[in-house]
Scaffold this motif. Structure first.
Motif, short mmCIF file in Angstrom:
data_model
loop_
_atom_site.label_atom_id
_atom_site.label_comp_id
_atom_site.label_asym_id
_atom_site.label_seq_id
_atom_site.Cartn_x
_atom_site.Cartn_y
_atom_site.Cartn_z
N VAL A 67 1.14 -1.05 0.36
CA VAL A 67 0.00 -0.19 -0.05
C VAL A 67 1.05 1.38 -0.25
N GLU A 68 2.36 0.91 0.51
CA GLU A 68 2.61 2.81 1.14
C GLU A 68 3.10 2.85 -0.69
N HIS A 69 3.64 2.03 -1.29
CA HIS A 69 3.79 2.54 -2.55
C HIS A 69 3.47 2.62 -3.25
N THR A 70 2.20 2.39 -3.40
CA THR A 70 0.99 2.84 -4.46
C THR A 70 0.58 4.17 -4.20
N ALA A 71 0.57 4.30 -2.84
CA ALA A 71 0.22 5.49 -2.83
C ALA A 71 1.12 6.61 -2.72
N ARG A 72 2.10 6.65 -2.49
CA ARG A 72 3.53 7.50 -3.22
C ARG A 72 3.03 7.74 -4.49
N MET A 73 2.96 6.32 -5.49
CA MET A 73 3.01 7.22 -6.81
C MET A 73 1.51 7.69 -7.42
N ILE A 74 0.03 7.52 -6.43
CA ILE A 74 -0.91 8.28 -6.59
C ILE A 74 -0.91 9.28 -6.53
N GLU A 75 -0.01 9.92 -4.89
CA GLU A 75 0.37 10.94 -4.46
C GLU A 75 1.29 12.13 -5.54
N LEU A 76 1.74 11.46 -6.53
CA LEU A 76 2.91 11.94 -6.82
C LEU A 76 2.14 12.42 -7.98
N TYR A 77 1.29 11.87 -8.56
CA TYR A 77 -0.09 11.60 -9.62
C TYR A 77 -0.30 12.74 -9.62
N ARG A 78 -1.12 12.93 -8.39
CA ARG A 78 -1.84 14.63 -8.14
C ARG A 78 -1.82 14.90 -7.78
N GLN A 79 -0.21 15.05 -7.80
CA GLN A 79 -0.27 16.51 -7.55
C GLN A 79 0.56 17.17 -9.07
N ARG A 80 1.21 15.88 -9.40
CA ARG A 80 2.02 17.17 -10.78
C ARG A 80 0.19 17.39 -11.46
N TYR A 81 -0.61 16.28 -11.44
CA TYR A 81 -2.33 16.79 -12.58
C TYR A 81 -2.73 18.48 -11.98
N GLU A 82 -2.55 18.47 -10.72
CA GLU A 82 -2.93 20.02 -10.42
C GLU A 82 -1.47 21.18 -10.95
N HIS A 83 -0.39 20.44 -10.47
CA HIS A 83 0.85 21.81 -11.15
C HIS A 83 0.23 21.46 -12.61
N TYR A 84 -0.34 20.72 -12.74
CA TYR A 84 -0.05 21.64 -14.61
C TYR A 84 -1.52 22.16 -15.21
N GLY A 85 -2.77 22.59 -14.00
CA GLY A 85 -3.60 23.43 -13.95
C GLY A 85 -4.75 22.67 -14.60
N HIS A 86 -4.90 21.23 -14.69
CA HIS A 86 -5.71 20.24 -14.81
C HIS A 86 -7.10 20.28 -13.62
N GLY A 87 -6.75 20.34 -12.86
CA GLY A 87 -7.94 21.22 -11.66
C GLY A 87 -6.99 20.37 -10.23
N GLN A 88 -8.06 20.50 -9.37
CA GLN A 88 -7.71 19.75 -7.87
C GLN A 88 -6.58 18.42 -8.25
N ALA A 89 -5.99 18.19 -6.93
CA ALA A 89 -5.13 16.93 -7.34
C ALA A 89 -6.33 15.60 -6.19
N HIS A 90 -7.56 16.06 -6.09
CA HIS A 90 -8.83 14.89 -5.59
C HIS A 90 -9.32 14.99 -6.33
N GLN A 91 -9.16 15.79 -7.49
CA GLN A 91 -9.80 15.28 -9.20
C GLN A 91 -9.20 14.16 -10.07
N ALA A 92 -8.31 14.00 -9.65
CA ALA A 92 -7.51 13.50 -11.27
C ALA A 92 -7.66 12.06 -11.47
N PHE A 93 -8.24 11.61 -12.20
CA PHE A 93 -8.53 10.12 -12.76
C PHE A 93 -7.20 9.20 -12.37
N VAL A 94 -7.98 8.42 -11.07
CA VAL A 94 -7.09 6.87 -10.64
C VAL A 94 -8.07 5.53 -10.99
N GLY A 95 -7.36 4.68 -11.40
CA GLY A 95 -7.44 3.78 -11.46
C GLY A 95 -6.83 2.50 -10.69
N LEU A 96 -7.05 1.40 -10.05
CA LEU A 96 -6.36 0.64 -9.28
C LEU A 96 -6.41 -1.06 -9.10
#
Length: 390
Positions: free
Chosen positions: A207-236
């Motif tokens: 879980v710890e590894h997967t959570a870090r990868m998702i958090e990285l994606y969410r942070q960068r999704y917001e950085h690029y102006g696509h929406g807030q981090a929690h609005q990013a599209f995640v699949g598991l």
């Protein structure tokens, strides 16, 4: 939220009798499984892409998915994975656009590098260039779906001059893309850069590894102006084996686990289950475990279960789909809907993508944070999020 199943198409002997299905049997069984998934009410069927034994997953997934499009009417058809490194982007652009038309938009795809080293030289590629190949090839694919008379030059294929991929995407809307990765932060970054989805097939990882990868994606999704981090599209990803009685599930599944090509001969079933999403037990145990994903992944849009791995008989696989559909997914669907923030988008559909495109709100790769329209959308999203969280 999408709930579905995926197959890697492995041909594995049944540990009880040593019998393995033929390639033909595995292919026809896969069709039966996909049709049954729709009949049971699942949202997604996804197939891997393989070029080597012991797999009978399609080397060209659109062949299978086009057949399934003609024999289903509701289920979303996807890949898990499309090999962006060893498949030419022009071929991907044209094949999946064609599939998109045949399926009336009822499809998407997941890009991945693949984890089978020998495949790379078979297609004239160097596995040491896996990340640069994924980055360059997807950049070309992204443009092929959105531009005509394209002039392009890169490092890994011949240049294109005035090229237009045909057919054009349905309604001039490219299919939704998930970028699948297990361990590569560069792929999470790539997904965020384009405003695409990120799928972490966490069936092997803690879980710890997967959570870090998702958090990285969410942070960068917001950085690029696509929406807030929690609005990013995640699949598991996930893997379950279910029986009414948990000990019956463990006893039945253990021989398959112990001999599985990707699991067996390593950690015990109990050790592996403690460290990864693999859950073997009763419906309530599956529900409790998979609801806990929200604690570390937040709101997400897609949950796929590996269902036919390790030599399980077709009859057993169909039973597992029924149990999922009847006893597990309805509860997960209800509980995740109750947890979901109001400003988090649902799983993308072709209709949603078309409406977004017509409104001029397609993500702007990379520079989205510099676009006035993107900044305005992000500001509205932040405001909406603040209102929801008051």
């Amino acid at each position: 939220m999408d709930f579905g199943i995926f197959t890697i198409g492995d041909i594995t002997p049944d540990p009880h009798n040593g019998a393995a299905p033929s390639e033909h049997d595995k292919i026809t069984n896969t069709i039966t499984i996909a049709k049954h998934a729709e009949e049971a009410g699942l949202d997604v069927f996804a197939t891997g892409q393989h070029h080597n034994p012991p797999f009978a997953a399609p080397a060209n997934p659109p062949v299978l998915l086009a057949y399934l499009a003609a024999h289903t009417s509701k289920i979303k058809l996807s890949t898990s994975t499309t090999l962006i490194t060893t498949t030419d982007p022009v071929r991907i652009a044209e094949d999946y656009s064609y599939l998109q038309h045949l399926a009336e938009g009822r499809m998407d795809l997941m890009m991945g590098r693949g984890n089978t080293g020998p495949v790379y030289p078979w297609f004239g590629k160097d596995i040491r260039q896996g990340i640069p190949l994924a980055i360059e090839n997807y950049n070309l694919l992204h443009r092929l779906w959105r531009e005509e008379d394209l002039n392009w030059q890169g490092k890994f294929r011949t240049p294109l001059q005035g090229f237009t991929a045909t057919p054009r995407p349905l309604d001039d809307v490219a299919p939704f893309v998930w970028h699948g990765s297990i361990r590569s932060p560069e792929i999470a970054e790539q997904a965020a850069y384009y405003g695409d989805g990120f799928f972490h097939n966490n069936i092997f990882w803690n879980v710890e590894h997967t959570a870090r990868m998702i958090e990285l994606y969410r942070q960068r999704y917001e950085h690029y102006g696509h929406g807030q981090a929690h609005q990013a599209f995640v699949g598991l990803g996930g893997h379950v084996f279910i029986r009414k009685n948990s000990q019956d599930a463990v006893n039945e599944f253990r021989p398959y686990f112990d001999n599985a090509p990707v699991y067996g001969h390593g950690p015990s079933l109990e050790e592996f289950s403690a460290q990864t999403p693999l859950t073997v037990g009763s419906p309530q145990q599956i529900i409790d475990r998979y609801l806990s994903f929200h604690d570390w992944a937040g709101d997400f849009q897609r949950q796929l279960f590996l269902i036919d791995h390790a030599g399980l008989p077709l009859k057993t696989v169909l039973e597992q789909i029924d149990i999922l559909a009847e006893d597990v997914i309805p509860v997960l669907r209800k509980e995740y809907a109750a947890l979901k923030k109001a400003d988090v988008p649902d799983a993308p559909t072709h209709e949603w993508l078309r409406e977004r495109h017509q409104a001029g709100n397609d993500p702007i790769p990379g520079g989205g944070q510099h676009s006035p329209a993107a900044q305005e959308r992000a500001a509205r999203a932040r405001q909406a999020g603040q209102e929801v969280n008051k």
